[in-house]
Design a protein around this motif. Sequence first.
Motif, short mmCIF file in Angstrom:
data_model
loop_
_atom_site.label_atom_id
_atom_site.label_comp_id
_atom_site.label_asym_id
_atom_site.label_seq_id
_atom_site.Cartn_x
_atom_site.Cartn_y
_atom_site.Cartn_z
N PHE A 79 0.85 -1.19 0.00
CA PHE A 79 0.00 0.00 0.00
C PHE A 79 0.89 1.24 0.00
N ASP A 80 0.36 2.35 -0.52
CA ASP A 80 1.15 3.58 -0.58
C ASP A 80 1.06 4.38 0.71
N GLU A 81 1.58 5.61 0.67
CA GLU A 81 1.62 6.46 1.87
C GLU A 81 0.23 6.73 2.44
N ASN A 82 -0.76 6.72 1.58
CA ASN A 82 -2.14 6.99 2.00
C ASN A 82 -2.94 5.71 2.20
N TYR A 83 -2.23 4.58 2.29
CA TYR A 83 -2.84 3.27 2.55
C TYR A 83 -3.74 2.81 1.40
N ASN A 84 -3.45 3.26 0.20
CA ASN A 84 -4.16 2.78 -0.98
C ASN A 84 -3.41 1.59 -1.57
#
Length: 298
Positions: free
Chosen positions: A61-66
């Motif tokens: 997941f990315d920094e924004n939890y996507n």
Amino acid sequence: MKQINHPRQWLLAAVCSGALILTGCIQENLVACYKLTLKAENAKGDDVTGTALADASLYVFDENYNYLQTVRMTEGQIRNREEIRLNYPEDRNLHVIAWGNLSGENQTVTESELIEELKIKLKSRDGLAQKPDDLFYGNRLVQTKAGGSLYKNDTIVVRPKLAEVNIITQNIKYALKKYDSPTDADCNYYVNRTLDAYDYQGQSTGDSVYYHPSADWNENKEYFAPNYRMCAGENLNVQLTADANTLAIATHDDYGKPLVAPEAAILYVVLRFGEDGALLSVRQAVRPWGTVDDHIEF
């Protein structure tokens, strides 16, 4: 004198040149120098990467939890500690959720674009939870550069998530006699008050479920359920039945402490019956995995 010094000067120049080439290689090829790998540890912190995992799934997941991707690793890749490549066009702070041994058929994975919805859930049959596979869990914030290189060597460490339970009776013959049951009656253990799922943080969630540990009669004619793997839990309820009769229900030990099965540990439970057939005593002991202790003294 000049002729004598020429070979020495040439040798020194060659050494320096080699050093510059080596240094240049390190500086220019940092992508090859730093790598991300997966490691498995047992409850003691020992490295068990070569034996504990049959597979691994890494949810990225990315920094924004996507959600970005899922990386699957085979047993051979894990044992060989092969590099995990997370290649993106820009620098990233990646949240990696790692589960080991998910490929069995006793749990399902709920994958989602949102990290909060990533769950590992036990399968059930006839209202009873299936014995889970030997699950390992870990998570890591991994910093990557554009193109997939790293700032440093990094490791995702996974550790055991489950518990084991051993249950045995003492003097079950009195309880069987009380209900006019034969000495080899059809007995069953049931354990409940553990939840049936894990979230992305490795925390228990979901619904309370019942387990039906495999058990049989031992050489002393006591009913014994050895090394049954289950989700960890607190305030457990242990029930013993014979045919249609309930011989015992235990939730606390003799000291008033609730029955507890911690992660990466073995819970030993002894159900002792009195001559009147009633449950006389409940003893529990918790030992780390790898400890052999199937006898609890009264």
